[in-house]
Design an enzyme around this catalytic site. Structure first.
Site, PDB file in Angstrom:
ATOM      1  N   HIS A   1       6.009  -7.234   6.218  1.00  0.00           N
ATOM      2  CA  HIS A   1       7.331  -7.344   6.474  1.00  0.00           C
ATOM      3  C   HIS A   1       7.354  -7.581   7.885  1.00  0.00           C
ATOM      4  O   HIS A   1       6.896  -6.839   8.770  1.00  0.00           O
ATOM      5  CB  HIS A   1       8.282  -6.212   6.066  1.00  0.00           C
ATOM      6  CG  HIS A   1       9.595  -6.354   5.750  1.00  0.00           C
ATOM      7  ND1 HIS A   1      10.605  -6.344   6.713  1.00  0.00           N
ATOM      8  CD2 HIS A   1      10.604  -6.802   4.871  1.00  0.00           C
ATOM      9  CE1 HIS A   1      11.770  -6.309   6.507  1.00  0.00           C
ATOM     10  NE2 HIS A   1      11.620  -7.058   5.225  1.00  0.00           N
TER      11      HIS A   1
ATOM     12  N   ASP B   1       9.446  -6.374  -3.149  1.00  0.00           N
ATOM     13  CA  ASP B   1       9.061  -7.335  -4.135  1.00  0.00           C
ATOM     14  C   ASP B   1       8.077  -7.054  -4.848  1.00  0.00           C
ATOM     15  O   ASP B   1       7.460  -7.738  -6.031  1.00  0.00           O
ATOM     16  CB  ASP B   1       9.007  -8.676  -3.345  1.00  0.00           C
ATOM     17  CG  ASP B   1      10.241  -9.404  -2.918  1.00  0.00           C
ATOM     18  OD1 ASP B   1      11.414  -9.051  -3.693  1.00  0.00           O
ATOM     19  OD2 ASP B   1      10.294  -9.810  -2.027  1.00  0.00           O
TER      20      ASP B   1
HETATM   21  N1  CMC Z   1      -1.179 -10.854   3.569  1.00  0.00           N
HETATM   22  C1  CMC Z   1      -2.265 -10.971   4.359  1.00  0.00           C
HETATM   23  N2  CMC Z   1      -2.168 -11.101   5.571  1.00  0.00           N
HETATM   24  C2  CMC Z   1      -0.756 -10.812   6.014  1.00  0.00           C
HETATM   25  C3  CMC Z   1       0.404 -10.584   5.109  1.00  0.00           C
HETATM   26  C4  CMC Z   1      -0.083 -10.742   3.965  1.00  0.00           C
HETATM   27  N3  CMC Z   1       0.942 -10.332   2.742  1.00  0.00           N
HETATM   28  N4  CMC Z   1       1.502 -10.409   5.642  1.00  0.00           N
HETATM   29  C5  CMC Z   1       0.983 -10.803   7.211  1.00  0.00           C
HETATM   30  N5  CMC Z   1      -0.034 -10.819   7.282  1.00  0.00           N
HETATM   31  C6  CMC Z   1      -0.624 -10.842   8.531  1.00  0.00           C
HETATM   32  C7  CMC Z   1      -0.432 -12.430   9.424  1.00  0.00           C
HETATM   33  O1  CMC Z   1      -1.658 -13.241   8.958  1.00  0.00           O
HETATM   34  C8  CMC Z   1      -0.750 -11.960  10.711  1.00  0.00           C
HETATM   35  O2  CMC Z   1      -2.031 -11.917  11.100  1.00  0.00           O
HETATM   36  P1  CMC Z   1      -2.418 -12.065  12.837  1.00  0.00           P
HETATM   37  O3  CMC Z   1      -1.841 -11.017  13.602  1.00  0.00           O
HETATM   38  O4  CMC Z   1      -4.048 -12.185  12.524  1.00  0.00           O
HETATM   39  O5  CMC Z   1      -2.025 -13.510  12.850  1.00  0.00           O
HETATM   40  C9  CMC Z   1       0.061 -10.391  10.761  1.00  0.00           C
HETATM   41  O6  CMC Z   1      -0.386 -10.100   9.420  1.00  0.00           O
HETATM   42  C10 CMC Z   1       1.341 -10.366  11.084  1.00  0.00           C
HETATM   43  O7  CMC Z   1       2.032 -11.410   9.974  1.00  0.00           O
HETATM   44  P2  CMC Z   1       3.284 -12.098  10.464  1.00  0.00           P
HETATM   45  O8  CMC Z   1       3.260 -13.410   9.665  1.00  0.00           O
HETATM   46  O9  CMC Z   1       3.117 -12.780  11.776  1.00  0.00           O
HETATM   47  O10 CMC Z   1       4.454 -11.562  10.242  1.00  0.00           O
HETATM   48  P3  CMC Z   1       5.846 -11.895   9.965  1.00  0.00           P
HETATM   49  O11 CMC Z   1       6.923 -10.927  10.393  1.00  0.00           O
HETATM   50  O12 CMC Z   1       5.986 -13.481  10.484  1.00  0.00           O
HETATM   51  O13 CMC Z   1       6.066 -12.206   8.221  1.00  0.00           O
HETATM   52  C11 CMC Z   1       6.163 -11.996   5.981  1.00  0.00           C
HETATM   53  C12 CMC Z   1       6.444 -11.246   7.349  1.00  0.00           C
HETATM   54  C13 CMC Z   1       7.188 -10.926   5.119  1.00  0.00           C
HETATM   55  C14 CMC Z   1       6.896 -13.240   5.810  1.00  0.00           C
HETATM   56  C15 CMC Z   1       4.655 -11.717   5.800  1.00  0.00           C
HETATM   57  O14 CMC Z   1       4.086 -10.476   5.732  1.00  0.00           O
HETATM   58  C16 CMC Z   1       4.266 -12.198   4.283  1.00  0.00           C
HETATM   59  O15 CMC Z   1       4.135 -13.427   4.155  1.00  0.00           O
HETATM   60  N6  CMC Z   1       4.354 -11.499   3.481  1.00  0.00           N
HETATM   61  C17 CMC Z   1       4.198 -12.052   1.878  1.00  0.00           C
HETATM   62  C18 CMC Z   1       5.338 -12.547   1.367  1.00  0.00           C
HETATM   63  C19 CMC Z   1       6.261 -11.445   0.983  1.00  0.00           C
HETATM   64  O16 CMC Z   1       6.085 -10.386   0.290  1.00  0.00           O
HETATM   65  N7  CMC Z   1       7.540 -11.572   1.388  1.00  0.00           N
HETATM   66  C20 CMC Z   1       8.655 -10.471   1.091  1.00  0.00           C
HETATM   67  C21 CMC Z   1       9.236 -10.030   2.248  1.00  0.00           C
HETATM   68  S1  CMC Z   1      10.254  -8.497   1.540  1.00  0.00           S
HETATM   69  C22 CMC Z   1      11.603  -8.989   0.990  1.00  0.00           C
HETATM   70  C23 CMC Z   1      12.332  -9.749   1.473  1.00  0.00           C
HETATM   71  O17 CMC Z   1      13.089  -9.486   2.703  1.00  0.00           O
HETATM   72  O18 CMC Z   1      12.853 -10.984   1.232  1.00  0.00           O
END
Ligand code: CMC
Length: 452
Positions: A313, A370
């Protein structure tokens, strides 16, 4: 940028090249991080800030929801999400988000009555559905039908009129379950449901989804309670992507139905509300406990686009407090229904392995709301394609509360971010006959992959 002494509560920005300095005021909310107020930055310095994805940017001030991502705290108007999920119902939470206080019995009664008087949809709106393919994703239908509400309810599109704003807000909360249930029935070729005003919001949603005119439908109290809790857990979440989309759309003065349609579109993405559907698809793909390690490795491989859906998140670097409630609710629903779901067992094992894995520990990736919501909805009989619709039904009150708040914010302006331009400098136009062949291998995929 260095914090100056606390007493003067400002920051000093120094250009190390020229030695020039500017003072920027600090701002502090009732809780949460201290902020640098950069509103006047461009006007006084000609400088812009760069923050893709708004990771360090507060786009507005808000009284509605507070999140402490490090501690895993979520409060609506000061009340914890766990308390609201346990001690209130969805209608109370709607009132709280919209109006700032939990309702008195009289206020609750009057709010409930008003919402119930707006649950029907216009007959011509019902005909609107027949323009969609039966196979259309219900979220596609939601974007279209909710956007079309502004073509049906002209009496509530003048955003300068307080009464019209109230009417639009109550209409949207009231009609979303009907619109969502109709999208589902349409996909099955079944008659559209009629809302029942003697039922609670959650009971009515269940009966519209699962009853049909040929049979009696019994609403199990455990299920209506679970739906109610699910709606509470999705009701608001501060300045997330869809809420920010609604605020941005609303900042131009767009009508409320168009704004909420834009929120639904944003919610649909798998990184946001579409994640609940994606979790179930992921669990299906993993298939069995012995394949979990393979998928954990895929999630860590930077060359592989696979991510563990339902994990991570932007704000929570701790267990998502909504996931804690959802996890408990999930077990209650499955035991009430006597369901032994192998997918839940798979999800539990996946959660355990991920929570003990160095990569997930180091990056503070915890299960989010989720991760469990899809399993509950599946157990209750909701088809996968309706999961994000349920999220949208719950989130509508959050979107509309932020839209309402924004309209009376004296600092509100049209949302208009700037950019760090990385394109070509100004150049001369070349006529078509004088454009030479390039050495580069041009293909559509090269062009769409950012090749240019
Ligand atoms: N699986 C594997 N690696 C992950 C994941 C994941 N689910 N989420 C984040 N990471 C890694 C990402 O690759 C990055 O790695 P690095 O630092 O090496 O580049 C690090 O963790 C930080 O992630 P980010 O993508 O920079 O973080 P963000 O804040 O931009 O993204 C997120 C947040 C929710 C989009 C992401 O965690 C994700 O895609 N999760 C899976 C989708 C999901 O479950 N979404 C629902 C969110 S909660 C409900 C809502 O509010 O809608």
């Amino acid at each position: 940028m260095n914090p100056e002494n606390e007493a003067d509560d400002s920051f000093t920005l120094t250009d190390n090249g020229t030695g020039e300095s500017w003072k920027l005021p600090a701002r502090t909310g009732t809780m949460g991080n201290r902020l640098v107020d950069i509103k006047s930055l461009y006007g006084t310095t000609g400088l812009l800030t760069y923050d893709p994805g708004f990771t360090s940017t507060a786009s507005c001030k808000s009284d509605i929801t507070f999140i402490d991502g490090e501690k895993g705290i979520l409060l609506h108007r000061g009340y914890s999400i766990a308390d609201l999920a346990e001690k209130s119902d969805f209608m109370e939470v709607c009132y709280l988000l919209l109006y700032g206080e939990l309702p008195t019995p009289e206020e609750k009664n009057s709010f409930n009555t008003d919402i119930k008087h707006h649950t029907l949809i216009h007959e011509q709106l019902a005909r609107f559905y027949s323009g969609f393919m039966r196979s259309a994703h219900p979220m596609a239908i939601m974007v279209g039908v909710v956007g079309a509400l502004s073509a049906f309810y002209h009496d509530s599109t003048d955003i300068t009129d307080i009464e019209q704003r109230r009417l639009a807000a109550h209409r949207l909360i009231a009609k979303m379950p009907t619109i969502g249930a109709c999208a589902y029935k349409y996909s099955l070729g079944l008659p559209f449901p009629t809302p029942r005003n003697n039922l609670s919001y959650a009971e009515n949603l269940l009966q519209m989804m699962f009853s049909n005119p040929a049979e009696d439908y019994e609403i199990l109290p455990a299920l209506s309670r679970a739906v109610d809790r699910l709606l509470i857990l999705h009701a608001d979440h501060e300045q997330n992507a869809s809420t920010s989309t609604v605020r941005l759309a609303g900042s131009s003065g767009a009508n409320p139905y168009a704004c909420i349609a834009s929120g639904i579109a944003s919610l649909w993405g798998p990184a946001h509300g579409g994640a609940n559907e994606a979790v179930l698809k992921m669990l299906e793909e993993i298939g069995s406990v012995d394949r979990i390690r393979k998928y954990i490795a895929k999630a860590q491989d930077k060359k592989d686009p696979f991510r563990l859906m339902g994990f991570g998140h932007r704000v929570y670097k701790n267990y998502d407090p909504r996931a804690t409630v959802m996890r408990k609710s999930c077990h209650e629903v499955l035991s009430t229904l006597g369901i032994q779901d192998p997918q839940l067992e798979l999800a539990m094992r996946l959660e355990e392995i991920a929570l003990n894995d160095d990569y997930f520990i180091e990056k503070k990736l915890y299960p989010n709301v989720d991760f469990y919501s899809g399993i509950i909805m599946k157990a209750m009989g909701f088809p996968t394609s309706m999961f994000t619709v349920m999220f949208a039904i719950g989130r509508t009150v959050g979107w509309i509360s932020h839209w309402k708040e924004m309209l009376v914010d004296d600092e509100q302006k049209i949302g208009r971010p700037r950019q760090l331009y990385s394109g070509k400098k100004q150049r001369r136009h070349i006529s078509l006959d004088r454009r030479g062949h390039t050495e580069k291998k041009i293909s559509w995929s090269w062009l769409w992959g950012g090749g240019r």
